[in-house]
Design a protein around this motif. Structure first.
Motif, PDB file in Angstrom:
ATOM      1  N   VAL A 161       0.834  -1.207   0.000  1.00  0.00           N
ATOM      2  CA  VAL A 161       0.000   0.000   0.000  1.00  0.00           C
ATOM      3  C   VAL A 161       0.864   1.250   0.000  1.00  0.00           C
ATOM      4  O   VAL A 161       0.474   2.299  -0.511  1.00  0.00           O
ATOM      5  N   PHE A 162       2.074   1.123   0.563  1.00  0.00           N
ATOM      6  CA  PHE A 162       2.957   2.277   0.699  1.00  0.00           C
ATOM      7  C   PHE A 162       4.099   2.261  -0.309  1.00  0.00           C
ATOM      8  O   PHE A 162       5.135   2.893  -0.115  1.00  0.00           O
ATOM      9  N   GLY A 163       3.921   1.510  -1.382  1.00  0.00           N
ATOM     10  CA  GLY A 163       4.859   1.576  -2.495  1.00  0.00           C
ATOM     11  C   GLY A 163       6.031   0.627  -2.445  1.00  0.00           C
ATOM     12  O   GLY A 163       6.938   0.731  -3.273  1.00  0.00           O
ATOM     13  N   VAL A 164       6.051  -0.296  -1.493  1.00  0.00           N
ATOM     14  CA  VAL A 164       7.123  -1.291  -1.454  1.00  0.00           C
ATOM     15  C   VAL A 164       6.769  -2.391  -2.447  1.00  0.00           C
ATOM     16  O   VAL A 164       5.723  -3.023  -2.340  1.00  0.00           O
ATOM     17  N   THR A 165       7.625  -2.612  -3.416  1.00  0.00           N
ATOM     18  CA  THR A 165       7.292  -3.492  -4.546  1.00  0.00           C
ATOM     19  C   THR A 165       7.504  -4.969  -4.202  1.00  0.00           C
ATOM     20  O   THR A 165       8.236  -5.683  -4.888  1.00  0.00           O
ATOM     21  N   GLU A 166       6.846  -5.421  -3.116  1.00  0.00           N
ATOM     22  CA  GLU A 166       6.959  -6.836  -2.750  1.00  0.00           C
ATOM     23  C   GLU A 166       5.945  -7.654  -3.549  1.00  0.00           C
ATOM     24  O   GLU A 166       5.371  -7.162  -4.521  1.00  0.00           O
ATOM     25  N   ALA A 167       5.703  -8.888  -3.127  1.00  0.00           N
ATOM     26  CA  ALA A 167       4.901  -9.821  -3.929  1.00  0.00           C
ATOM     27  C   ALA A 167       3.484  -9.330  -4.184  1.00  0.00           C
ATOM     28  O   ALA A 167       2.976  -9.414  -5.315  1.00  0.00           O
ATOM     29  N   SER A 168       2.823  -8.798  -3.177  1.00  0.00           N
ATOM     30  CA  SER A 168       1.443  -8.337  -3.360  1.00  0.00           C
ATOM     31  C   SER A 168       1.372  -7.139  -4.300  1.00  0.00           C
ATOM     32  O   SER A 168       0.412  -6.997  -5.066  1.00  0.00           O
ATOM     33  N   TYR A 169       2.381  -6.289  -4.239  1.00  0.00           N
ATOM     34  CA  TYR A 169       2.447  -5.141  -5.153  1.00  0.00           C
ATOM     35  C   TYR A 169       2.532  -5.644  -6.599  1.00  0.00           C
ATOM     36  O   TYR A 169       1.855  -5.125  -7.494  1.00  0.00           O
ATOM     37  N   GLN A 170       3.376  -6.643  -6.811  1.00  0.00           N
ATOM     38  CA  GLN A 170       3.512  -7.191  -8.163  1.00  0.00           C
ATOM     39  C   GLN A 170       2.211  -7.821  -8.629  1.00  0.00           C
ATOM     40  O   GLN A 170       1.848  -7.716  -9.809  1.00  0.00           O
ATOM     41  N   LEU A 171       1.488  -8.470  -7.727  1.00  0.00           N
ATOM     42  CA  LEU A 171       0.200  -9.055  -8.095  1.00  0.00           C
ATOM     43  C   LEU A 171      -0.768  -7.971  -8.546  1.00  0.00           C
ATOM     44  O   LEU A 171      -1.413  -8.096  -9.600  1.00  0.00           O
ATOM     45  N   ASP A 172      -0.891  -6.897  -7.774  1.00  0.00           N
ATOM     46  CA  ASP A 172      -1.788  -5.796  -8.149  1.00  0.00           C
ATOM     47  C   ASP A 172      -1.406  -5.217  -9.497  1.00  0.00           C
ATOM     48  O   ASP A 172      -2.272  -4.947 -10.342  1.00  0.00           O
ATOM     49  N   SER A 173      -0.112  -5.015  -9.695  1.00  0.00           N
ATOM     50  CA  SER A 173       0.360  -4.428 -10.943  1.00  0.00           C
ATOM     51  C   SER A 173       0.049  -5.327 -12.142  1.00  0.00           C
ATOM     52  O   SER A 173      -0.438  -4.861 -13.184  1.00  0.00           O
ATOM     53  N   LEU A 174       0.312  -6.616 -11.989  1.00  0.00           N
ATOM     54  CA  LEU A 174       0.084  -7.543 -13.096  1.00  0.00           C
ATOM     55  C   LEU A 174      -1.402  -7.732 -13.381  1.00  0.00           C
ATOM     56  O   LEU A 174      -1.805  -7.864 -14.541  1.00  0.00           O
ATOM     57  N   VAL A 175      -2.230  -7.741 -12.345  1.00  0.00           N
ATOM     58  CA  VAL A 175      -3.675  -7.891 -12.553  1.00  0.00           C
ATOM     59  C   VAL A 175      -4.232  -6.696 -13.304  1.00  0.00           C
ATOM     60  O   VAL A 175      -5.123  -6.839 -14.161  1.00  0.00           O
ATOM     61  N   ARG A 176      -3.715  -5.506 -13.005  1.00  0.00           N
ATOM     62  CA  ARG A 176      -4.169  -4.319 -13.752  1.00  0.00           C
ATOM     63  C   ARG A 176      -3.772  -4.406 -15.223  1.00  0.00           C
ATOM     64  O   ARG A 176      -4.526  -3.993 -16.107  1.00  0.00           O
TER      65      ARG A 176
END
Length: 215
Positions: A161-176
């Protein structure tokens, strides 16, 4: 499936950052939690009160609120750390309260006669705690500590949520970017988290068995 395979480097990078967050936060939380547990069983009222206040505050505060305070608050007092460092601080402060209570329960499970015997031969409270009580307490609380670290592994997802590009961030990015591959992406990320959780649980089980044999 092709989307997941093509973007595997991004997923691996995300999990690498997740593991870094887990290791850094876990080590700090274990050290800080041990210190807090020592404070909570200390004969000094001020230390007991400070330890109790810390645990009460952080165990009853949502992790997201801790993140908000640390991530937005540190820069206002001139501490310009990276988002990764602020996320690690947030996770460490929050998790250490639970580590403290797990270790304190282990300390309380140790027979009082052992501490009394240590004092009888001239050991200070700190020496008896460090050399006699804590080693036994750690052996007794391996399962709850493993559960806390597993929860920490899953809590690292809040960092995205705060911009750390960990696994969940990558999931959100790829789903978009690839909404039609939602289930494959979700399954791949979920599998990664399951591997981390099983590794922690397996390591704790192995450690517990080895310590049981050693006794």
């Amino acid at each position: 499936m092709n989307v997941l395979i093509d973007n595997l480097p991004k997923v691996i990078d995300g999990f690498w950052l997740t593991l870094q967050l887990l290791v850094v936060s876990g080590v700090v939380a274990l050290v800080l939690g041990t210190v807090l547990a020592a404070m909570r069983v200390s004969p000094v009222p001020v230390l007991r009160g400070a330890g109790t206040a810390y645990v009460t505050v952080f165990r009853n505060t949502p992790l997201l609120i801790v993140f908000l305070i640390i991530v937005t608050g540190l820069p206002t007092v001139g501490l310009q750390y990276s988002f990764f460092v602020r996320a690690a601080i947030s996770l460490s402060l929050y998790t250490s309260a639970f580590v403290c209570e797990a270790i304190r329960s282990g300390v309380n499970a140790i027979q009082a006669g052992q501490a009394e015997a240590a004092r009888a031969i001239g050991m200070t409270f700190g020496q008896s705690l460090r050399l006699i009580v804590l080693p036994q307490a750690f052996r007794a609380v391996v399962p709850p500590l493993a559960s806390i670290l597993i929860a920490l592994a899953k809590n690292t997802a809040i960092a995205e949520v705060f911009g750390v590009t960990e696994a969940s961030y990558q999931l959100d990015s790829l789903v978009r970017d690839f909404p039609t591959a939602l289930w494959w992406l979700f399954g791949g990320i979920a599998l990664g988290y399951m591997i981390i959780v099983f590794a922690l649980a397996g390591g704790a089980s192995l450690l517990e068995r080895r310590w049981t044999v050693a006794r």
